[in-house]
Design an enzyme around this catalytic site. Structure first.
Site, PDB file in Angstrom:
ATOM      1  N   LEU A  85       1.465 -35.909  29.146  1.00  0.00           N
ATOM      2  CA  LEU A  85       0.239 -36.680  30.491  1.00  0.00           C
ATOM      3  C   LEU A  85      -1.255 -35.398  30.743  1.00  0.00           C
ATOM      4  CD1 LEU A  85       2.722 -38.063  32.703  1.00  0.00           C
ATOM      5  CD2 LEU A  85       1.532 -39.120  31.066  1.00  0.00           C
ATOM      6  N   LYS A 118       7.316 -39.201  38.584  1.00  0.00           N
ATOM      7  CA  LYS A 118       7.810 -38.268  37.323  1.00  0.00           C
ATOM      8  C   LYS A 118       8.769 -37.878  37.662  1.00  0.00           C
ATOM      9  CE  LYS A 118       4.836 -35.587  34.022  1.00  0.00           C
ATOM     10  NZ  LYS A 118       5.907 -34.268  34.104  1.00  0.00           N
ATOM     11  N   ARG A 139      12.317 -34.059  22.708  1.00  0.00           N
ATOM     12  CA  ARG A 139      10.990 -33.744  22.067  1.00  0.00           C
ATOM     13  C   ARG A 139      10.266 -33.577  20.750  1.00  0.00           C
ATOM     14  NH1 ARG A 139       6.736 -34.524  26.647  1.00  0.00           N
ATOM     15  NH2 ARG A 139       7.090 -32.639  27.069  1.00  0.00           N
ATOM     16  N   LYS A 293      -0.506 -45.492  36.111  1.00  0.00           N
ATOM     17  CA  LYS A 293      -0.808 -46.561  34.721  1.00  0.00           C
ATOM     18  C   LYS A 293      -1.946 -46.972  34.587  1.00  0.00           C
ATOM     19  CE  LYS A 293       3.122 -44.187  32.669  1.00  0.00           C
ATOM     20  NZ  LYS A 293       4.587 -44.639  32.615  1.00  0.00           N
ATOM     21  N   CYS A 415      27.605   1.966  43.350  1.00  0.00           N
ATOM     22  CA  CYS A 415      29.525   2.977  42.218  1.00  0.00           C
ATOM     23  C   CYS A 415      28.516   4.364  41.868  1.00  0.00           C
ATOM     24  CB  CYS A 415      30.583   2.188  41.733  1.00  0.00           C
ATOM     25  SG  CYS A 415      29.797   2.157  40.316  1.00  0.00           S
ATOM     26  N   CYS A 435      34.223  -0.571  40.028  1.00  0.00           N
ATOM     27  CA  CYS A 435      32.360  -0.470  41.093  1.00  0.00           C
ATOM     28  C   CYS A 435      33.010  -1.178  42.368  1.00  0.00           C
ATOM     29  CB  CYS A 435      31.272  -1.243  40.382  1.00  0.00           C
ATOM     30  SG  CYS A 435      30.187  -1.458  41.619  1.00  0.00           S
TER      31      CYS A 435
HETATM   32  S1  IVH Z   1       4.572 -42.046  30.553  1.00  0.00           S
HETATM   33  C1  IVH Z   1       3.319 -42.269  27.078  1.00  0.00           C
HETATM   34  N1  IVH Z   1       6.227 -41.952  33.118  1.00  0.00           N
HETATM   35  O1  IVH Z   1       6.438 -37.092  31.494  1.00  0.00           O
HETATM   36  C2  IVH Z   1       3.933 -42.030  27.819  1.00  0.00           C
HETATM   37  N2  IVH Z   1       6.056 -39.483  31.930  1.00  0.00           N
HETATM   38  O2  IVH Z   1       4.227 -34.327  31.401  1.00  0.00           O
HETATM   39  C3  IVH Z   1       3.382 -41.127  28.406  1.00  0.00           C
HETATM   40  N3  IVH Z   1       8.260 -38.147  32.526  1.00  0.00           N
HETATM   41  O3  IVH Z   1       6.455 -36.929  28.569  1.00  0.00           O
HETATM   42  C4  IVH Z   1       4.772 -40.714  29.654  1.00  0.00           C
HETATM   43  N4  IVH Z   1       8.628 -39.448  33.819  1.00  0.00           N
HETATM   44  O4  IVH Z   1       8.209 -36.286  29.222  1.00  0.00           O
HETATM   45  C5  IVH Z   1       6.147 -41.159  32.045  1.00  0.00           C
HETATM   46  N5  IVH Z   1       7.884 -41.935  34.565  1.00  0.00           N
HETATM   47  C6  IVH Z   1       7.229 -41.122  33.539  1.00  0.00           C
HETATM   48  C7  IVH Z   1       7.722 -40.115  33.593  1.00  0.00           C
HETATM   49  C8  IVH Z   1       7.210 -38.881  32.259  1.00  0.00           C
HETATM   50  C9  IVH Z   1       8.620 -38.002  33.425  1.00  0.00           C
HETATM   51  C10 IVH Z   1       7.660 -36.709  31.166  1.00  0.00           C
HETATM   52  C11 IVH Z   1       7.260 -37.671  30.601  1.00  0.00           C
HETATM   53  C12 IVH Z   1       6.238 -37.378  29.420  1.00  0.00           C
HETATM   54  C13 IVH Z   1       5.901 -35.750  30.837  1.00  0.00           C
HETATM   55  C14 IVH Z   1       4.576 -35.308  30.328  1.00  0.00           C
END
Ligand code: IVH
Length: 673
Positions: A85, A118, A139, A293, A415, A435
Site C-alpha cells: 500500500l 491497518k 507474502r 479503499k 565482575c 558473576c
Molecule cells: S489492503 C490488495 N487492508 O498492510 C489489498 N491491507 O502495507 C491490499 N494490511 O500488504 C492491502 N491491514 O498485509 C489492506 N485492512 C487492511 C490491512 C492491510 C493490514 C497490510 C497488508 C498489506 C500491507 C501494506
C-alpha cells in the site's frame, strides 16, 4: 545546495539501509529500526528518485515488495501478486490521492469509501478450492512466498471449511495474521525469562511464529487473523463493493477488522481520521494506520495497480510517531541472567506521546556504531505503540565536540571478566556463571511467578538478601529463617514469616517449573514442560544423553547440547544437589503414566492427519504412556502417517518400521473413533 553527486551517494546509502532493514525484518524477523524510521527512509528514497529519475534502477527497493523468502520452507507462487500500500501522512496527501484517482475516473468522487484499521501483522494468502482450505502462504516478495499451511491450520480464525455455498470455485483470501497485545507481552516475558531473544514487536512475533517448522509452536503462540480481500481465480463472487466483501467474508466464517466503516465522501473520511488515530494505541492489537479503499469494485478494477506494487484504489493513512529531542547523558550496560550485556541510553527525562521517558534501548553495539551514537549527544527518541522507547539517532549538527564515542565493553561492568562476543551474534556476553550481576538476575528469575513462584521475592528483596550475605545462590533461600529476616530493614514478623512460607511452598513445584527456574540456556517454559514430560524425574533428565534429548519433539540439537552442558558443569551440578538436599521436588506429577497401553513405545507423527492435529495426536500418545519423537530411528516403534507425509515416511520404510494411520493410533491409545 545538494549536488547530483550528493544525491547519488544518498540514494545508494538509503538503498543499502533499506535492503538491510528488509532482510532483518522479512527474513530474520528481527528488525533493528522501527517501522516509522523505515517509512522515513523509504519516503526519502522515493522523493530523491522522483527528483532524479536518472538514479532510478530496477533493483531499487522502491521497485520491489519486501525481501526474498529464505529458509527451508517450501516456496509458494501466489496466483496473483500480493500488493502493498502507498502511504499518506497528512490530510493533504490523502486529498491528493483522491484527486489523482478522480482524474483517471471522475466517478470515484461520490462513489464511496471504506475505512478500516491497518493491522500490523504478517500478510497471508489462503487458497480455497470449493470452499476448502488447500494451502496458505506468507507474502514473501509478493510473487513467491513460503508455504505454511500446517501452521495456518492451527489458527482458530482460519476456517478450514467455509460456511455458505456462494464462494468462487477457486480463490485466494488475503488477510493479516497478528498477535494480540496480551499474547505478545506474555510471549516476550516467557522468552526473556528463558534467556531467548525477545521479539521487537507483535508483527515480528507473528511473522516468526508463522514460519515455525513445528506447528505445535505456532499453535502455542495463539495467533489470530483478520481477512480483508477476496481474489477470485475461478468463478465470481457476489460483492460489488469492498464493504459487501467484508460482509461476505464474515458470512463465510472469517473475522474482519471490527472498526471498518463506509463513508460517502472523502471529506467524511477526513473528519473520522482523528477518531481513528485516537483509538489506534488502545486497540487490543498492534495497528499502524487506517486503510482507505475506494468502495466500488468496478472502480477498483478500473483504477488498477501502479508498477505491480500498489493498488491505486487503496491507501494507508499513517500517523507520524511521537518523537522528542533530548540529551543522551550516558550509555549503560545491563547484565542479563544469561550474561548478555545489553546497552541502553540514560536520557534527560523527556515526554514522548504523553509518557515521561528516561531510558531507551540501544539494542546492541553494532547499532550504536552504525548510527554513531555518542554519550552527550542530542538524540531523537521515539515511542510507537507497544514498543519500548528507541533512540532514532543523534542530531550531529548539535555536537560541540564534547561528545564521547561509545567503546564496547571489553569486560563485564559487574565482575570485570573479559566479555566475549560469539561470532554469529550481535550481543556480547559476560561468560562468568558466578558473576554477581547474573546471579542477581538469576535468583529473581527463579522466584518469578512463571517459575518457582515465590511470592514477595522480587528485585528489591533479592538485592537485600544478597547485600546482607544471607544468600549467595537459590539453594540458600531454603535455609532462611524468620529470625534471619526480621533483622533486616523493612521486614516485620509477619512479612518475614510470609516469605519463609512462600519459599517453603516452592519446594512442591513440579519439575518443569524447577527446570525453567534454573535458567538453562534456551529452556523456556514450554521447553521445560516438554523436557519434564519426556523425562519425568530430575535424575532421568540428568542421565539423558544429547541424542536422547534431541529426539524429544521440539527440543533439537542446540537445546539438547545446552541441557547436557548445564548439568555437566560442576558448579551447576553442585547447586542442583543442594536444591535436592533442601527438599525441592524433582518430579513431574502430570507426566505420562508409566503403565499406559503405549508404555515404552516411541512414535513419530508425519503429514496431516484427517481429524487430529499433531499436537492432539501427540497428547493422546503421551496420555497412553508413549513418547513422541521428532525423527525416525531404529528406536521408533511406529510412524503415524497422514497425507503429504514426506521424508519421515521414506525413512520408516527404509528401516522397516511399522507405519500406521490415525484410526489405528486411536485404537491403540484406547479411544477408537
Ligand atoms: S489492503 C490488495 N487492508 O498492510 C489489498 N491491507 O502495507 C491490499 N494490511 O500488504 C492491502 N491491514 O498485509 C489492506 N485492512 C487492511 C490491512 C492491510 C493490514 C497490510 C497488508 C498489506 C500491507 C501494506
Amino acid at each position: 545546495m545538494t549536488t547530483p553527486g550528493d544525491a547519488a551517494r544518498r540514494v545508494e546509502a538509503l538503498r543499502e539501509q533499506i535492503r538491510r532493514a528488509n532482510h532483518l525484518y522479512h527474513v530474520q524477523d528481527a528488525p533493528e529500526i522501527s517501522d516509522a524510521e523505515y517509512d522515513r527512509l523509504f519516503h526519502e528514497l522515493r522523493v530523491l528518485e522522483s527528483a532524479h529519475p536518472e538514479l532510478l534502477t530496477a533493483d531499487s527497493p522502491t521497485q520491489r515488495v519486501g525481501a526474498e523468502p529464505s529458509s527451508s520452507l517450501r516456496k509458494h507462487s501466489h496466483h496473483r501478486p500480493m500488493l502493498s500500500l502507498a502511504n499518506a501522512f497528512s490530510a493533504e496527501e490523502l486529498a491528493a490521492w483522491e484527486e489523482r484517482n478522480v482524474r483517471l475516473n471522475p466517478d470515484v468522487r461520490g462513489g464511496g469509501y471504506t475505512a478500516e484499521i491497518k493491522i500490523d501483522g504478517a500478510a497471508v494468502n489462503l487458497t480455497y478450492a470449493r470452499g476448502r482450505l488447500i494451502s496458505g502462504a506468507t507474502r514473501g516478495n509478493g510473487v513467491v512466498g513460503e508455504e505454511v499451511t500446517p501452521n495456518l491450520r492451527t489458527i482458530d480464525d482460519v476456517p478450514i471449511e467455509l460456511r455458505g455455498r456462494d464462494h468462487p470455485a477457486l480463490m485466494e483470501i488475503r488477510g493479516e495474521v497478528y498477535l494480540a497485545a496480551t499474547a505478545f507481552r506474555k510471549l516476550n516475558a516467557r522468552r526473556e525469562a528463558a534467556g531467548e531473544p525477545t521479539f521487537a514487536n507483535p508483527r515480528n512475533a507473528a511473522a516468526g511464529s508463522l514460519r515455525q517448522l513445528d506447528p505445535k509452536v505456532t499453535r502455542s503462540r495463539r495467533l489470530r487473523m483478520f481477512a480483508f480481500h477476496i481474489e477470485p481465480i475461478e468463478g465470481p463472487f457476489s460483492a460489488t463493493t469492498h464493504h459487501e466483501t467484508l460482509e461476505l467474508l464474515t458470512a463465510w466464517g472469517f473475522q474482519v477488522e471490527p472498526h471498518h466503516r463506509r463513508f460517502e465522501t472523502l471529506e467524511q473520511v477526513q473528519e473520522a481520521i482523528a477518531g481513528y488515530e485516537a483509538i489506534l494505541s488502545e486497540l487490543p492489537f498492534e495497528a499502524d494506520g487506517v486503510v482507505i479503499k475506494v468502495d466500488r469494485r468496478d472502480l477498483q478494477e478500473d483504477l488498477g495497480v501502479v508498477g505491480g506494487r500498489e493498488p491505486r484504489w487503496a491507501i494507508a493513512r499513517k500517523f507520524a510517531p511521537e518523537v522528542a529531542v533530548t540529551r543522551l547523558k550516558e550509555i549503560r550496560v545491563n547484565v542479563g541472567r544469561t550474561g548478555a550485556l545489553n546497552p541502553y541510553a540514560v536520557l534527560e527525562p523527556v515526554e514522548v506521546g504523553g509518557v515521561t521517558v528516561s531510558t531507551a534501548t540501544l539494542h546492541n553495539e553494532d547499532l550504536i556504531a552504525q548510527k554513531d551514537i555518542r554519550e552527550g549527544d542530542w538524540v531523537e527518541v521515539m515511542r510507537a505503540g507497544e514498543v519500548i522507547p528507541q533512540v532514532i539517532g543523534p542530531l550531529r549538527e548539535r555536537r560541540d565536540g564534547s561528545e564521547r564515542p561509545y567503546a564496547p565493553l571489553e569486560e563485564c561492568p559487574i565482575c570485570h571478566t573479559p566479555s566475549v562476543r560469539p561470532p554469529d551474534e550481535a550481543a556480547r556476553y559476560c561468560p562468568n556463571a558466578s558473576c554477581p550481576g547474573r546471579i542477581f538476575e538469576g535468583i529473581v528469575h527463579y522466584a518469578a511467578r512463571e517459575a518457582m513462584d515465590i511470592r514477595g521475592l522480587g528485585y528489591e528483596r533479592v538485592r537485600q538478601l544478597l547485600d546482607a550475605e544471607l544468600i549467595a545462590d537459590v539453594s540458600d533461600l531454603y535455609r532462611l529463617t524468620v529470625a534471619d529476616l526480621v533483622r533486616l530493614d523493612r521486614f516485620a514478623e509477619q512479612s518475614a514469616s510470609q516469605l519463609v512460607a512462600a519459599i517453603e511452598a516452592s519446594k512442591a513445584r513440579p519439575l518443569s517449573l524447577l527446570l525453567f527456574g534454573l535458567g538453562i540456556r534456551h529452556v523456556g517454559k514450554n521447553l521445560a514442560q516438554l523436557l519434564a514430560r519426556a523425562f519425568p524425574t530430575l535424575a532421568a533428565l540428568r542421565r539423558a544423553g544429547e541424542g536422547e534429548l534431541a529426539d524429544v519433539p521440539g527440543v533439537g540439537p542446540t537445546i539438547a547440547a545446552a541441557v547436557v552442558e548445564f548439568f555437566g558443569n560442576a558448579a551447576n551440578a553442585a547447586l542442583v544437589d543442594r536444591l535436592i538436599a533442601a527438599g525441592v521436588a524433582t518430579e513431574e506429577p502430570n507426566a505420562a503414566p508409566r503403565g499406559g497401553p503405549l508404555a515404552g513405545a516411541v512414535y513419530v507423527i508425519t503429514g496431516t492427519l484427517p481429524n487430529l492435529s499433531r499436537a492432539e495426536a501427540g497428547a493422546a500418545i503421551e496420555r497412553a504412556g508413549g513418547r513422541v519423537a521428532g525423527s525416525v530411528s531404529k528406536k521408533t516403534t511406529a510412524v503415524v502417517a497422514g497425507v503429504e507425509a514426506g521424508g519421515k515416511l521414506d525413512r520408516a520404510r527404509q528401516l522397516g518400521i511399522e507405519v500406521i494411520d490415525e484410526a489405528e493410533l486411536l485404537r491403540r491409545v484406547g479411544s477408537a473413533p
